[in-house]
Design a protein around this motif. Structure first.
Motif, PDB file in Angstrom:
ATOM      1  N   ASN A  74      41.652 -35.195  21.125  1.00 16.70           N
ATOM      2  CA  ASN A  74      42.665 -35.238  22.125  1.00 16.70           C
ATOM      3  C   ASN A  74      42.195 -36.153  23.165  1.00 16.70           C
ATOM      4  O   ASN A  74      42.570 -35.943  24.388  1.00 16.70           O
ATOM      5  CB  ASN A  74      42.628 -33.946  22.367  1.00 16.70           C
ATOM      6  CG  ASN A  74      43.380 -32.695  21.572  1.00 16.70           C
ATOM      7  OD1 ASN A  74      44.207 -33.178  20.707  1.00 16.70           O
ATOM      8  ND2 ASN A  74      42.726 -31.628  21.604  1.00 16.70           N
ATOM      9  N   GLY A  75      41.537 -37.301  22.535  1.00 15.51           N
ATOM     10  CA  GLY A  75      41.237 -38.333  23.715  1.00 15.51           C
ATOM     11  C   GLY A  75      40.203 -37.970  24.356  1.00 15.51           C
ATOM     12  O   GLY A  75      39.593 -38.506  25.394  1.00 15.51           O
ATOM     13  N   ILE A  76      39.317 -37.040  23.990  1.00 15.29           N
ATOM     14  CA  ILE A  76      37.936 -36.623  24.923  1.00 15.29           C
ATOM     15  C   ILE A  76      36.872 -37.004  24.035  1.00 15.29           C
ATOM     16  O   ILE A  76      36.647 -36.722  22.966  1.00 15.29           O
ATOM     17  CB  ILE A  76      38.054 -35.045  25.042  1.00 15.29           C
ATOM     18  CG1 ILE A  76      39.350 -34.584  26.045  1.00 15.29           C
ATOM     19  CG2 ILE A  76      36.826 -34.399  25.819  1.00 15.29           C
ATOM     20  CD1 ILE A  76      39.527 -33.172  25.960  1.00 15.29           C
ATOM     21  N   TYR A  77      35.972 -37.476  24.902  1.00 12.95           N
ATOM     22  CA  TYR A  77      34.748 -37.901  23.975  1.00 12.95           C
ATOM     23  C   TYR A  77      33.467 -37.556  24.868  1.00 12.95           C
ATOM     24  O   TYR A  77      33.617 -37.285  26.212  1.00 12.95           O
ATOM     25  CB  TYR A  77      34.504 -39.545  24.332  1.00 12.95           C
ATOM     26  CG  TYR A  77      35.814 -40.273  23.426  1.00 12.95           C
ATOM     27  CD1 TYR A  77      35.365 -40.572  22.054  1.00 12.95           C
ATOM     28  CD2 TYR A  77      36.907 -40.391  23.906  1.00 12.95           C
ATOM     29  CE1 TYR A  77      36.520 -41.238  21.469  1.00 12.95           C
ATOM     30  CE2 TYR A  77      37.901 -41.003  23.087  1.00 12.95           C
ATOM     31  CZ  TYR A  77      37.750 -41.533  22.038  1.00 12.95           C
ATOM     32  OH  TYR A  77      38.834 -42.177  21.204  1.00 12.95           O
ATOM     33  N   SER A  78      32.208 -37.363  24.471  1.00 14.42           N
ATOM     34  CA  SER A  78      31.048 -36.664  24.936  1.00 14.42           C
ATOM     35  C   SER A  78      29.840 -37.354  24.569  1.00 14.42           C
ATOM     36  O   SER A  78      29.848 -37.920  23.358  1.00 14.42           O
ATOM     37  CB  SER A  78      31.117 -35.164  24.858  1.00 14.42           C
ATOM     38  OG  SER A  78      30.784 -34.585  23.685  1.00 14.42           O
TER      39      SER A  78
END
Length: 141
Positions: free
Chosen positions: A23-27
């Motif tokens: 969902n376009g989230i990176y960590s």
């Protein structure tokens, strides 16, 4: 993936990986080696370098007047960095401690330094990536 780079735009500090469901989230985890550490984020797939909006340090910007991104603390150590490309926001939080992962306790532990080199025995006072089966964590010994 996205890269976290030093402000020289060539030294890779960490790699942001997509979270489950993406969902376009990176960590990623980033070791802040100096107080008020500055960096930039690179999206190589789209050829974009991100800093922050001059009016909102949590808002990512690719504009020519962007500022460097920075950890707004004098606390050095490991930070969790999250980037959301759908909202163009980023956050950070300091790891005061990391809990041991108790799943896969029947599998052997592998230790790596922050450069990715295998370590046979962790030394007190150092930070390591500990891999046990399919899971990994960052620990301070």
């Amino acid at each position: 993936s996205l890269g976290i780079y030093a402000t020289d735009y060539s030294t890779l500090l960490a790699t942001l990986l997509p979270t489950s469901g993406n969902n376009g989230i990176y960590s990623a985890q980033l070791e802040a080696t100096e107080p008020w550490m500055n960096f930039v984020i690179h999206d190589s797939e789209n050829g974009m370098w991100y800093g922050t909006d001059p009016d909102d340090k949590t808002l990512l910007s690719a504009a020519s007047d962007k500022w460097n991104i920075w950890i707004d603390s004098q606390q050095t150590g490991i930070y969790s960095i999250t980037v959301d490309l759908t909202t163009m926001r980023w956050t950070h939080s300091f790891f005061s401690s990391v809990e041991a992962i108790t799943t896969h306790t029947d599998l052997p532990m592998q230790y790596f330094d922050l450069m990715g080199r295998s370590i046979s025995t962790p030394r007190k006072g150092h930070i390591y990536v500990v891999k046990q089966g399919p899971t990994a964590s960052i620990r301070h010994f």
